[in-house]
Design a protein around this motif. Structure first.
Motif, PDB file in Angstrom:
ATOM      1  N   VAL A 120      65.958  46.857  20.832  1.00 47.46           N
ATOM      2  CA  VAL A 120      67.275  47.176  21.386  1.00 47.46           C
ATOM      3  C   VAL A 120      67.116  48.117  22.581  1.00 47.46           C
ATOM      4  O   VAL A 120      66.477  49.170  22.460  1.00 47.46           O
ATOM      5  N   PRO A 121      67.676  47.763  23.737  1.00 47.24           N
ATOM      6  CA  PRO A 121      67.562  48.632  24.914  1.00 47.24           C
ATOM      7  C   PRO A 121      68.173  50.006  24.647  1.00 47.24           C
ATOM      8  O   PRO A 121      69.172  50.135  23.939  1.00 47.24           O
ATOM      9  N   ARG A 122      67.573  51.008  25.212  1.00 52.93           N
ATOM     10  CA  ARG A 122      68.030  52.379  25.026  1.00 52.93           C
ATOM     11  C   ARG A 122      69.503  52.497  25.445  1.00 52.93           C
ATOM     12  O   ARG A 122      69.916  52.010  26.498  1.00 52.93           O
ATOM     13  N   GLY A 123      70.286  53.138  24.600  1.00 55.51           N
ATOM     14  CA  GLY A 123      71.687  53.364  24.899  1.00 55.51           C
ATOM     15  C   GLY A 123      72.615  52.279  24.402  1.00 55.51           C
ATOM     16  O   GLY A 123      73.842  52.442  24.461  1.00 55.51           O
ATOM     17  N   HIS A 124      72.079  51.161  23.936  1.00 54.73           N
ATOM     18  CA  HIS A 124      72.917  50.069  23.448  1.00 54.73           C
ATOM     19  C   HIS A 124      73.249  50.252  21.968  1.00 54.73           C
ATOM     20  O   HIS A 124      72.441  50.750  21.190  1.00 54.73           O
ATOM     21  N   LYS A 125      74.449  49.849  21.582  1.00 57.43           N
ATOM     22  CA  LYS A 125      74.881  49.872  20.195  1.00 57.43           C
ATOM     23  C   LYS A 125      74.852  48.457  19.616  1.00 57.43           C
ATOM     24  O   LYS A 125      75.043  47.466  20.333  1.00 57.43           O
ATOM     25  N   ILE A 126      74.632  48.383  18.323  1.00 56.09           N
ATOM     26  CA  ILE A 126      74.527  47.107  17.605  1.00 56.09           C
ATOM     27  C   ILE A 126      75.832  46.871  16.860  1.00 56.09           C
ATOM     28  O   ILE A 126      76.301  47.758  16.130  1.00 56.09           O
ATOM     29  N   PRO A 127      76.444  45.685  16.983  1.00 55.27           N
ATOM     30  CA  PRO A 127      77.673  45.430  16.228  1.00 55.27           C
ATOM     31  C   PRO A 127      77.382  45.423  14.735  1.00 55.27           C
ATOM     32  O   PRO A 127      76.294  45.058  14.300  1.00 55.27           O
ATOM     33  N   TRP A 128      78.390  45.840  13.953  1.00 56.83           N
ATOM     34  CA  TRP A 128      78.223  45.818  12.502  1.00 56.83           C
ATOM     35  C   TRP A 128      79.597  45.615  11.875  1.00 56.83           C
ATOM     36  O   TRP A 128      80.610  45.492  12.576  1.00 56.83           O
ATOM     37  N   TYR A 129      79.645  45.587  10.538  1.00 53.93           N
ATOM     38  CA  TYR A 129      80.909  45.353   9.840  1.00 53.93           C
ATOM     39  C   TYR A 129      81.863  46.535   9.963  1.00 53.93           C
ATOM     40  O   TYR A 129      83.066  46.383   9.790  1.00 53.93           O
ATOM     41  N   GLY A 130      81.320  47.698  10.244  1.00 56.58           N
ATOM     42  CA  GLY A 130      82.128  48.865  10.563  1.00 56.58           C
ATOM     43  C   GLY A 130      81.918  49.189  12.030  1.00 56.58           C
ATOM     44  O   GLY A 130      81.777  48.283  12.855  1.00 56.58           O
ATOM     45  N   PRO A 131      81.872  50.477  12.378  1.00 58.56           N
ATOM     46  CA  PRO A 131      81.618  50.849  13.771  1.00 58.56           C
ATOM     47  C   PRO A 131      80.231  50.398  14.226  1.00 58.56           C
ATOM     48  O   PRO A 131      79.297  50.320  13.421  1.00 58.56           O
ATOM     49  N   PRO A 132      80.064  50.072  15.520  1.00 60.08           N
ATOM     50  CA  PRO A 132      78.731  49.742  16.042  1.00 60.08           C
ATOM     51  C   PRO A 132      77.761  50.892  15.801  1.00 60.08           C
ATOM     52  O   PRO A 132      78.160  52.058  15.758  1.00 60.08           O
ATOM     53  N   MET A 133      76.479  50.557  15.670  1.00 63.88           N
ATOM     54  CA  MET A 133      75.478  51.565  15.345  1.00 63.88           C
ATOM     55  C   MET A 133      74.333  51.554  16.343  1.00 63.88           C
ATOM     56  O   MET A 133      73.999  50.510  16.906  1.00 63.88           O
TER      57      MET A 133
END
Length: 267
Positions: A120-133
């Motif tokens: 995962v590129p630095r600074g990017h968030k991963i989608p999830w079932y709750g808030p992105p992580m």
């Protein structure tokens, strides 16, 4: 530790935790895989299948970051269609396979999720079932799940595995989800921070929150982690709360997503 050093440490601990559980299930017979665990309706195969499914979901979520959106989008649609049962259905379906196939799938997913999180590129968030992580947060969540479900498997097998200081990741997420535990129980979260002082398995002192907090929680980190993952009843821990809200928190602590769990009966 900062940056990738933190992520690398969590991923190393995640790999070690998975390997530890692997060492206890790899030699089981097909019949032993069907041994019931403390989670109602879940046997050892279901526990491992759940871990394998969550790893695959994490891999799909990371793929979404890289532009391959179909897999994650399909998982979200499944969750929307049946939010109350999607996790159980996936675990039970995954467990309804030969043990060798399930074990191979889980092993492959464990390795792939670690590489995916590194990508995962630095600074990017991963989608999830709750808030992105962030990758580190997702790795911490994967560690928490692996550790907690391992406990259920060990209980089913009647084995005792000594805790390690790797559970610092569970303690960390347990502290960070304090307000979530209140909200998911329909309660207003406290406005003030708590001071949480925990003794690690090796004897280190882990401190969270301001020194001058009026409300406090003290005790063993292992008991706190068991409570936050709802693997023990509060009465069977050594945790001591000072303050009404801190005391209430120990009754409802929950560091995993979803509705409030039933918890465990007191021994």
């Amino acid at each position: 530790m900062t940056g990738n050093t933190v992520l690398d440490q969590v991923l190393a601990d995640l790999a070690a935790q998975g390997d530890e559980l692997d060492g206890h299930v790899a030699g089981l017979s097909d019949d032993q895989w069907r041994t019931p665990t403390p989670a109602e309706g879940w046997d050892i195969a279901t526990q491992v299948a759940h871990l394998a499914w969550t790893d695959r979901a994490s891999i799909a979520a990371v793929a979404h970051v890289h532009g391959d959106t179909e897999g994650w989008d399909n998982l979200v649609l499944e969750a929307i269609a049946d939010p109350e049962h999607v996790v159980d259905k996936a675990a039970l379906a995954g467990a309804d396979r030969p043990a060798a196939d399930l074990l191979a799938d889980w092993r492959q997913g464990r390795a792939q999720v670690i590489e995916a999180l590194r990508s995962v590129p630095r600074g990017h968030k991963i989608p999830w079932y709750g808030p992105p992580m962030s990758p580190t947060s997702m790795a911490t969540a994967r560690f928490m799940e692996t550790w907690a479900h391992s406990l259920d498997v060990y209980d089913a097998l009647g084995v005792t595995v000594a805790p390690t200081d790797r559970i610092v990741h569970v303690a960390h997420i347990g502290v960070r989800t304090r307000n979530f535990a209140f909200v998911t129980n329909g309660l207003e979260p406290p406005t003030d921070e708590f001071r949480i002082s925990l003794t690690s398995p090796s004897g280190e002192q882990w401190e969270f929150g301001p020194d001058d907090a009026v409300q406090t929680v003290n005790g063993s980190a292992y008991d706190f982690c068991l409570l936050a993952t709802q693997r023990v009843h509060r009465a069977d821990t050594d945790l001591v709360a000072v303050g009404a809200e801190a005391d209430q928190w120990l009754d409802i602590a929950q560091c995993f997503a979803g509705n409030p769990g039933a918890g465990r009966e007191a021994k």
